[in-house]
Design an enzyme around this catalytic site. Sequence first.
Site, mmCIF file in Angstrom:
data_model
loop_
_atom_site.group_PDB
_atom_site.id
_atom_site.type_symbol
_atom_site.label_atom_id
_atom_site.label_comp_id
_atom_site.label_asym_id
_atom_site.label_seq_id
_atom_site.Cartn_x
_atom_site.Cartn_y
_atom_site.Cartn_z
ATOM 1 N N CYS A 66 55.129 57.851 -33.608
ATOM 2 C CA CYS A 66 55.636 57.422 -34.805
ATOM 3 C C CYS A 66 54.681 57.748 -36.132
ATOM 4 O O CYS A 66 55.145 57.960 -37.285
ATOM 5 C CB CYS A 66 56.162 55.876 -34.949
ATOM 6 S SG CYS A 66 57.496 55.650 -33.579
ATOM 7 N N HIS A 105 57.146 54.108 -42.474
ATOM 8 C CA HIS A 105 57.873 54.458 -41.282
ATOM 9 C C HIS A 105 58.824 53.555 -41.053
ATOM 10 O O HIS A 105 58.883 52.446 -41.686
ATOM 11 C CB HIS A 105 56.906 54.415 -40.253
ATOM 12 C CG HIS A 105 57.113 54.573 -38.702
ATOM 13 N ND1 HIS A 105 58.419 55.602 -38.394
ATOM 14 C CD2 HIS A 105 57.129 53.665 -37.737
ATOM 15 C CE1 HIS A 105 58.598 55.076 -37.161
ATOM 16 N NE2 HIS A 105 57.917 54.279 -36.931
ATOM 17 N N ASN A 150 64.826 53.935 -35.828
ATOM 18 C CA ASN A 150 63.411 54.594 -35.732
ATOM 19 C C ASN A 150 63.525 55.774 -35.277
ATOM 20 O O ASN A 150 63.997 56.118 -33.920
ATOM 21 C CB ASN A 150 62.430 53.623 -35.015
ATOM 22 C CG ASN A 150 61.255 53.933 -34.963
ATOM 23 O OD1 ASN A 150 60.911 55.256 -35.289
ATOM 24 N ND2 ASN A 150 60.439 53.187 -34.238
HETATM 25 O O1 UT7 Z 1 57.412 52.970 -34.403
HETATM 26 C C1 UT7 Z 1 56.533 52.245 -33.504
HETATM 27 C C2 UT7 Z 1 56.629 50.590 -33.867
HETATM 28 N N1 UT7 Z 1 57.712 49.839 -33.456
HETATM 29 C C3 UT7 Z 1 57.882 48.828 -33.913
HETATM 30 O O2 UT7 Z 1 57.547 48.635 -35.094
HETATM 31 C C4 UT7 Z 1 58.702 47.895 -33.295
HETATM 32 C C5 UT7 Z 1 58.046 46.369 -33.395
HETATM 33 N N2 UT7 Z 1 58.572 45.450 -32.782
HETATM 34 C C6 UT7 Z 1 59.727 45.008 -33.350
HETATM 35 O O3 UT7 Z 1 60.325 45.601 -34.255
HETATM 36 C C7 UT7 Z 1 60.143 43.576 -32.785
HETATM 37 O O4 UT7 Z 1 59.411 42.967 -31.944
HETATM 38 C C8 UT7 Z 1 61.851 43.880 -32.137
HETATM 39 C C9 UT7 Z 1 62.765 43.885 -32.714
HETATM 40 C C10 UT7 Z 1 61.536 44.941 -30.931
HETATM 41 C C11 UT7 Z 1 62.194 42.524 -31.313
HETATM 42 O O5 UT7 Z 1 62.397 41.436 -32.114
HETATM 43 P P1 UT7 Z 1 61.710 40.016 -31.930
HETATM 44 O O6 UT7 Z 1 61.946 39.018 -32.909
HETATM 45 O O7 UT7 Z 1 59.962 40.050 -31.725
HETATM 46 O O8 UT7 Z 1 62.286 39.608 -30.594
HETATM 47 P P2 UT7 Z 1 61.508 39.260 -29.060
HETATM 48 O O9 UT7 Z 1 61.343 40.525 -28.487
HETATM 49 O O10 UT7 Z 1 60.622 37.827 -29.143
HETATM 50 O O11 UT7 Z 1 63.089 38.760 -28.196
HETATM 51 C C12 UT7 Z 1 63.676 37.418 -28.863
HETATM 52 C C13 UT7 Z 1 64.969 37.271 -27.912
HETATM 53 C C14 UT7 Z 1 64.379 37.411 -26.429
HETATM 54 O O12 UT7 Z 1 65.206 36.375 -25.434
HETATM 55 P P3 UT7 Z 1 64.414 35.198 -25.174
HETATM 56 O O13 UT7 Z 1 63.280 35.189 -24.251
HETATM 57 O O14 UT7 Z 1 64.148 34.491 -26.438
HETATM 58 O O15 UT7 Z 1 65.749 34.482 -24.617
HETATM 59 C C15 UT7 Z 1 65.051 38.977 -25.963
HETATM 60 O O16 UT7 Z 1 65.300 39.044 -24.760
HETATM 61 O O17 UT7 Z 1 65.728 38.257 -28.174
HETATM 62 C C16 UT7 Z 1 66.142 38.949 -26.860
HETATM 63 N N3 UT7 Z 1 66.588 40.326 -27.076
HETATM 64 C C17 UT7 Z 1 67.508 40.627 -27.429
HETATM 65 N N4 UT7 Z 1 68.828 39.989 -27.813
HETATM 66 C C18 UT7 Z 1 69.843 40.711 -28.077
HETATM 67 C C19 UT7 Z 1 65.724 41.418 -27.090
HETATM 68 N N5 UT7 Z 1 66.297 42.493 -27.312
HETATM 69 C C20 UT7 Z 1 67.499 42.178 -27.637
HETATM 70 C C21 UT7 Z 1 68.846 42.887 -27.993
HETATM 71 N N6 UT7 Z 1 69.837 41.902 -28.388
HETATM 72 N N7 UT7 Z 1 68.783 44.016 -28.394
#
Ligand code: UT7
Length: 324
Positions: free
Chosen positions: A114, A251, A281
Site C-alpha cells: 500500500c 492512503h 483499499n
Molecule cells: O492498507 C494497509 C493497511 N490496512 C489497514 O489499514 C487495515 C487496518 N485495520 C482495519 O481497518 C480494521 O482493523 C478492520 C476494518 C480490518 C477491522 O475492524 P475492527 O474494528 O478492528 O474489527 P475486529 O477485527 O476487531 O473485529 C470485530 C468483530 C469480530 O467479531 P467478534 O470476534 O467480536 O465476534 C470479527 O469477527 O467483527 C467481526 N468481523 C466482521 N463482521 C462482519 C470481521 N470482519 C467482519 C465483516 N463483517 N466483514
Amino acid sequence: MIRRSFLVGCGSYLPEQVVTNDDLALRVDTSDAWIAQRTGIRSRHIAAPDQMTSDLAIAAARRALEAADLPGEAVDLVILATTTPDNTFPATAVKVQAALGITKGFAFDLQAVCSGFLYALATADNFIRLGQAHTVLVIGAETFSRILDWSDRSTCVLFGDGAGAVVLCAGEGEGHSGDRGILSTHLHADGRHYQQLWVDGGVSSTGTVGHVRMQGQEVFRHAVARLSEVVDEALTANGLTPDDIDWLVPHQANRRIIDSTARRLKLSPEKVVITVDRHGNTSAASVPLALSEAIGDGRIQRGHLVLLEAMGGGFTWGSALVRL
Ligand code: UT7
C-alpha cells in the site's frame, strides 16, 4: 537554483464493475452496516476476468500523459508500483512502456504494497534530482481482487482494483518550501511486522500466489501511530505547519485511520480527499486515484500544497509533500 520534480499530469482508471457491500453480504457473513461503520467503505471496483494489472495501468498512464500534454516518447523512466503484477517476470512496467510506444529509457516494478506509490514517487524524484531521468511515469496499479480469499470476511470486504498515474518532469526551484514540485519524501520500513499483513504464498515459498492475511487491529494501531509520525516529519523537515497544507491525500484503507491523521493535523474535513467509500483499499493505486480525482474535479489547483501519505504491509510507510 536546484533541480526539482514537477507534477505535470495525473490520470486514473477504475474497472467498470462496481461491487457493493450488499453484494458481498450475499457471499460472506457481513453487512453494509458493519463494513460502512468500521471502514467507511460502501463499494469497490473489481477488474473483469480478462483485465490484467497492465490494462489498468496503461489506461491510467494514457490519461496522465494526456493531462500533461506529452507523448509517450517523452518518457524516459516508468516505475510501476504493484503487488499484483501480470507475471512473476518481466516487470509489468515494461508492458506499459511498450504499449505507450516508449522505446528509450528504463522501466521497473516496485513492491511496497500500500506504500508502493509513495516509494515509487520518492524513487522517481531521486532519479530526476540526480539527473538520471527527465520525464517519469509513476503508476500505482492493482488487481488486488486476485489475491483475496473471497471466503474470508475480515479481508475480502476491504479491497478493490484500480490504477492511478502521475507524470513528473524535471524543473528548477529555489530550494525553499514555496517551490513547485516535490518538496520532500520520507520512507520507512520495519520488517518485524512481516506477518501482520501479508500473503500466505509466493514464488519461492509455496510456488503459489497465496491470499491476503491480516491482523486487522494491529495494522490499525500501527497505521494511526506511524502516519501521524510521518506527517509531522514531513512538516518539520520543510519548516511548515499544518496550516500551510491545502490538501491531505491519504492512503484510502479505512475512514477511521484517515480521520485520525486529519485530526492530528487539525485539518478541516473539506481539506481531506476521500475515495475509500467508493474505491475501498486499492493498495498502491489508492493515493494516485484520490489525487487524480481531486485534481480532475478542480479541488486541487496549481500552487496548492498537498501532503500524501500511506502505510502498508511490511510494514512500510511514507509521505510526500508536493506543491502542484
Ligand atoms: O492498507 C494497509 C493497511 N490496512 C489497514 O489499514 C487495515 C487496518 N485495520 C482495519 O481497518 C480494521 O482493523 C478492520 C476494518 C480490518 C477491522 O475492524 P475492527 O474494528 O478492528 O474489527 P475486529 O477485527 O476487531 O473485529 C470485530 C468483530 C469480530 O467479531 P467478534 O470476534 O467480536 O465476534 C470479527 O469477527 O467483527 C467481526 N468481523 C466482521 N463482521 C462482519 C470481521 N470482519 C467482519 C465483516 N463483517 N466483514
